[in-house]
Design a protein around this motif. Structure first.
Motif, short mmCIF file in Angstrom:
data_model
loop_
_atom_site.label_atom_id
_atom_site.label_comp_id
_atom_site.label_asym_id
_atom_site.label_seq_id
_atom_site.Cartn_x
_atom_site.Cartn_y
_atom_site.Cartn_z
N ALA A 1 0.95 -1.35 0.16
CA ALA A 1 -0.07 -0.07 -0.04
C ALA A 1 1.04 1.26 -0.04
O ALA A 1 2.15 1.18 0.72
N PRO A 2 0.27 2.26 -0.76
CA PRO A 2 -0.73 2.48 -1.33
C PRO A 2 -0.92 1.91 -2.87
O PRO A 2 -1.99 1.89 -3.27
N ALA A 3 -0.03 1.28 -3.36
CA ALA A 3 -0.04 0.69 -4.50
C ALA A 3 -0.71 -0.63 -4.35
O ALA A 3 -0.93 -1.23 -3.28
N GLU A 4 -1.06 -1.32 -5.44
CA GLU A 4 -1.68 -2.75 -5.25
C GLU A 4 -0.93 -3.82 -6.28
O GLU A 4 -0.35 -3.33 -7.29
N LEU A 5 -0.73 -4.68 -5.72
CA LEU A 5 -0.19 -6.09 -6.27
C LEU A 5 -0.95 -6.85 -7.15
O LEU A 5 -2.32 -6.95 -6.58
N PRO A 6 -0.85 -7.16 -8.28
CA PRO A 6 -1.89 -8.11 -9.13
C PRO A 6 -2.19 -9.38 -8.31
O PRO A 6 -1.32 -9.83 -7.79
N ILE A 7 -3.33 -9.42 -8.55
CA ILE A 7 -3.85 -10.66 -7.42
C ILE A 7 -3.39 -12.18 -8.06
O ILE A 7 -3.45 -12.91 -7.24
N GLY A 8 -2.96 -12.15 -9.31
CA GLY A 8 -2.55 -13.44 -9.87
C GLY A 8 -1.26 -13.75 -9.10
O GLY A 8 -0.84 -14.87 -8.85
N ILE A 9 -0.40 -12.70 -8.77
CA ILE A 9 0.80 -13.00 -7.94
C ILE A 9 0.53 -13.54 -6.56
O ILE A 9 1.30 -14.48 -6.31
N VAL A 10 -0.46 -13.06 -6.17
CA VAL A 10 -0.80 -13.49 -4.52
C VAL A 10 -1.29 -14.77 -4.69
O VAL A 10 -0.97 -15.85 -3.96
N THR A 11 -2.16 -15.09 -5.56
CA THR A 11 -2.85 -16.51 -5.60
C THR A 11 -1.63 -17.49 -6.00
O THR A 11 -1.59 -18.63 -5.56
N ALA A 12 -0.71 -17.12 -6.76
CA ALA A 12 0.41 -17.80 -7.18
C ALA A 12 1.31 -18.24 -5.89
O ALA A 12 1.81 -19.30 -5.77
N THR A 13 1.25 -17.33 -5.18
CA THR A 13 2.44 -17.38 -4.14
C THR A 13 1.70 -18.26 -2.99
O THR A 13 2.46 -18.84 -2.20
N LEU A 14 0.53 -18.10 -2.89
CA LEU A 14 -0.33 -18.87 -1.85
C LEU A 14 -0.32 -20.55 -2.43
O LEU A 14 -0.31 -21.35 -1.65
N GLY A 15 -0.78 -20.38 -3.70
CA GLY A 15 -1.24 -21.77 -4.44
C GLY A 15 0.18 -22.49 -4.64
O GLY A 15 -0.02 -23.85 -4.67
N GLY A 16 1.11 -22.13 -5.01
CA GLY A 16 2.32 -22.64 -5.66
C GLY A 16 2.85 -23.61 -4.53
O GLY A 16 3.20 -24.91 -4.75
N PRO A 17 3.21 -23.16 -3.20
CA PRO A 17 3.74 -23.91 -2.13
C PRO A 17 2.59 -24.95 -1.86
O PRO A 17 3.00 -26.24 -1.64
N PHE A 18 1.38 -24.79 -1.82
CA PHE A 18 0.33 -25.86 -1.72
C PHE A 18 0.29 -26.92 -2.63
O PHE A 18 0.16 -28.02 -2.19
N PHE A 19 0.38 -26.48 -4.02
CA PHE A 19 0.40 -27.60 -5.10
C PHE A 19 1.69 -28.46 -4.86
O PHE A 19 1.65 -29.43 -5.14
N LEU A 20 2.90 -27.80 -4.54
CA LEU A 20 4.15 -28.53 -4.48
C LEU A 20 3.88 -29.51 -3.26
O LEU A 20 4.30 -30.52 -3.38
N TRP A 21 3.27 -29.24 -2.14
CA TRP A 21 2.83 -30.05 -0.98
C TRP A 21 1.77 -31.19 -1.33
O TRP A 21 2.11 -32.50 -1.05
N ILE A 22 0.85 -31.04 -2.30
CA ILE A 22 0.03 -32.04 -2.79
C ILE A 22 0.75 -33.11 -3.47
O ILE A 22 0.68 -34.13 -3.40
#
Length: 358
Positions: free
Chosen positions: A327-348
């Protein structure tokens, strides 16, 4: 010990976790409510949701600035985030049931690739479109092109995979991989042709965002997404039976070909409309259904509904993170979902290979 139980005609379930699934639905609805409130309350403008609600209860009209921020910026963004998240997660659950693979993704049918292809054409070659089209569509040239690309790729794959009235899921998968590769090559040529401004637009569109949400975009995408989500209860029984194979499902009285047609149409509507208004947002369609399958089992009567709810909540949480992390800038939401989802996918993957004993 897990046993197979027959809960309804044509439905074979891995144990009976109905009570657990219903309880999880209530918990997820509470989580979604909290995520929606957070999405409405948090932002760079500093407008207080709670003060606005307090003023409304007292009958005090909102100030113009607060009304614009809450009702014209944050509220459509919250609604769009919930719709897109629900669409992507539910589509992932449908695709995993259709392919009988817990790692399947809506992108397997080429819908995401087609949407990206249409968007890139509109961004790079939009100047060559007839003036009548650009004046009619205005800012919606890219979303419309993305939706047309998604539907075009789906229809092409469906035509390739269908012979004598029967659709081969394996053929559709292979054709989808080939079509995605071909579109990727053409996209590379278009990116090479693009100027600096177009490259910037392509980059941010590919990362995904709901920051540009407006009520017009919501009303444009909502009918298709809601129509697709409304089909979920009618697909659940067929997807449960399909888990035993197409032959066994047909013997149970499940219209397998009709099920395939409906599932593919539902995914095309939901993902096509979502990608058209939000750009490329990854991992939601893989992570959410797989996580829920670990929690409540593979019964699609609950899996599809819970996937839609959790997908909506997850995307809203990711959107809130994207607003505050830099903030006050915004990060693209695709980066956030990839950061959260990537490690989880690797764990799977590691868990399925027995590397992690969890």
């Amino acid at each position: 010990m897990t046993v197979l139980t027959q809960n309804s005609p044509g439905t074979v379930l891995d144990g009976d976790r109905s009570a657990q699934a219903r309880l999880l639905s209530l918990v997820l609805l509470l989580l979604l409510s909290c995520a929606m409130l957070a999405s409405l309350a948090i932002g760079a403008a500093g407008t207080s949701l709670w003060q606005g609600l307090f003023d409304l209860v007292r009958g005090v009209p909102l100030e113009l600035r607060d009304r614009v921020v809450l009702l014209d910026i944050r509220l459509p963004r919250t609604v769009m985030g919930a719709l897109v998240g629900a669409a992507l997660a539910a589509s992932g659950a449908v695709m995993q049931g259709l392919f009988r693979n817990p790692l399947a993704d809506p992108g397997l049918v080429g819908v995401s690739a087609g949407a990206g292809f249409g968007a890139i054409i509109a961004i790079v070659l939009g100047a060559y479109l007839p003036a009548a089209i650009t004046s009619l569509l205005g800012y919606y040239v890219v979303p419309v092109a993305a939706f047309v690309g998604a539907w075009g790729s789906m229809l092409l794959l469906y035509r390739v995979a269908t012979r004598s009235g029967r659709t081969s899921i394996a053929t559709m998968l292979l054709a989808g991989i080939a079509l995605s590769a071909l579109m990727g090559a053409v996209q590379g040529v278009l990116v090479y042709m693009a100027d600096d401004a177009q490259l910037r637009t392509l980059t941010f569109w590919g990362m995904g965002s709901i920051a540009g949400a407006t009520w017009s975009k919501v009303f444009t995408s909502a009918p298709l997404i809601l129509l697709a989500l409304a089909a979920l209860p009618f697909l659940a029984r067929g997807l449960n039976g399909l888990a035993l194979g197409e032959a066994a499902a047909a013997h149970m009285g499940i219209p397998v070909q009709q099920l395939k047609n409906s599932a593919i149409l539902m995914v095309a509507c939901a993902v096509g409309a979502s990608v058209a208004v939000s750009g490329g947002i990854g991992f939601v369609g893989i992570v959410v259904p797989h996580l829920l399958r670990l929690l409540v089992g593979p019964d699609h009567r609950y899996l599809l509904l819970n996937s839609a709810i959790l997908g909506a909540a997850l995307l809203l949480v990711a959107d809130v993170i994207s607003r505050v992390i830099i903030a006050p800038a915004e990060l693209p939401i695709g980066i956030v979902t990839a950061t959260l989802g990537g490690p989880f996918f690797l764990w799977i993957l590691l868990r399925q290979r027995g590397v992690l004993d969890m």
